[in-house]
Design a protein around this motif. Structure first.
Motif, PDB file in Angstrom:
ATOM      1  N   ALA A 109      23.006 -44.053  35.828  1.00 23.18           N
ATOM      2  CA  ALA A 109      22.144 -42.953  35.403  1.00 23.18           C
ATOM      3  C   ALA A 109      22.381 -41.781  36.339  1.00 23.18           C
ATOM      4  N   ASP A 110      21.962 -40.618  35.921  1.00 20.91           N
ATOM      5  CA  ASP A 110      22.014 -39.473  36.819  1.00 20.91           C
ATOM      6  C   ASP A 110      21.137 -39.782  38.023  1.00 20.91           C
ATOM      7  N   ALA A 111      21.495 -39.237  39.174  1.00 19.41           N
ATOM      8  CA  ALA A 111      20.777 -39.533  40.421  1.00 19.41           C
ATOM      9  C   ALA A 111      19.275 -39.301  40.283  1.00 19.41           C
ATOM     10  N   GLY A 112      18.873 -38.273  39.579  1.00 24.59           N
ATOM     11  CA  GLY A 112      17.459 -37.975  39.407  1.00 24.59           C
ATOM     12  C   GLY A 112      16.720 -38.952  38.526  1.00 24.59           C
ATOM     13  N   ASP A 113      17.440 -39.759  37.762  1.00 22.42           N
ATOM     14  CA  ASP A 113      16.817 -40.724  36.844  1.00 22.42           C
ATOM     15  C   ASP A 113      16.877 -42.163  37.354  1.00 22.42           C
ATOM     16  N   GLU A 114      17.693 -42.440  38.360  1.00 19.75           N
ATOM     17  CA  GLU A 114      17.931 -43.825  38.788  1.00 19.75           C
ATOM     18  C   GLU A 114      16.656 -44.578  39.164  1.00 19.75           C
ATOM     19  N   GLU A 115      15.839 -44.013  40.008  1.00 17.90           N
ATOM     20  CA  GLU A 115      14.651 -44.718  40.470  1.00 17.90           C
ATOM     21  C   GLU A 115      13.685 -44.987  39.311  1.00 17.90           C
ATOM     22  N   ALA A 116      13.427 -43.980  38.502  1.00 20.85           N
ATOM     23  CA  ALA A 116      12.506 -44.152  37.369  1.00 20.85           C
ATOM     24  C   ALA A 116      13.044 -45.175  36.377  1.00 20.85           C
ATOM     25  N   MET A 117      14.345 -45.142  36.109  1.00 15.37           N
ATOM     26  CA  MET A 117      14.915 -46.100  35.159  1.00 15.37           C
ATOM     27  C   MET A 117      14.908 -47.505  35.729  1.00 15.37           C
ATOM     28  N   GLY A 118      15.120 -47.635  37.029  1.00 11.72           N
ATOM     29  CA  GLY A 118      15.039 -48.951  37.656  1.00 11.72           C
ATOM     30  C   GLY A 118      13.660 -49.553  37.480  1.00 11.72           C
ATOM     31  N   LYS A 119      12.623 -48.760  37.692  1.00 13.39           N
ATOM     32  CA  LYS A 119      11.244 -49.229  37.509  1.00 13.39           C
ATOM     33  C   LYS A 119      10.940 -49.494  36.042  1.00 13.39           C
ATOM     34  N   THR A 120      11.421 -48.637  35.160  1.00 12.66           N
ATOM     35  CA  THR A 120      11.189 -48.835  33.721  1.00 12.66           C
ATOM     36  C   THR A 120      11.777 -50.164  33.264  1.00 12.66           C
TER      37      THR A 120
END
Length: 144
Positions: A115-126
């Motif tokens: 994912a784009d760097a700005g989305d990685e953390e949120a997508m990991g949690k999702t």
């Protein structure tokens, strides 16, 4: 590549849980959220290469290809072809193992994605909490 993970102990034998989960097309029967799921070509849901289409709320679509199935290891893995999430090159894995001391099943569900760097953390949690843990909680209730 980020990795998301969830696990649970289910109150049923591993073989019974695996017999249910190895049906790649039945995810809408046990996973909260999906309204329908089907194998696109109508073929068997345990055929490597088959594609399941999962329709969720608001007509969101996930398309996933069964990339491998191993009955001896009670596991399968799949590639996400289409998702309403900002992820790429995503793969999911599901595995069922026996808890030898209790006769229960230990179920793991994990995935890797880009994912784009700005989305990685949120997508990991999702993926970890919103999809994998939610699905395993539903399975734990089903096999309670």
């Amino acid at each position: 590549m980020p990795r998301s993970y969830a696990s649970a102990v289910l109150n049923a034998p591993a073989d019974e849980v695996w017999a249910y989960l190895r049906d790649f097309g039945n995810i809408a029967d046990w996973m909260p959220g999906p309204e329908t799921s089907l194998i696109e070509d109508g073929g068997p849901a345990d055929r490597v290469g088959c594609v399941r289409r999962v329709i969720g709320p608001g007509d969101s679509v996930f398309r996933e290809r069964l990339a491998g199935l191993d009955d001896a290891e009670r596991s399968y893995w799949y590639e996400i072809l289409e998702a309403p999430l900002p992820i790429r090159a995503a793969r999911g894995h599901l595995r069922v193992a026996p808890v030898t001391g209790t006769g229960q099943a230990f179920v793991e569900w994990w995935g890797e994605f880009s994912a784009d760097a700005g989305d990685e953390e949120a997508m990991g949690k999702t993926l970890s909490r919103g999809i994998y843990a939610t699905g395993l909680d539903a399975l734990a209730k089903r096999f309670a």
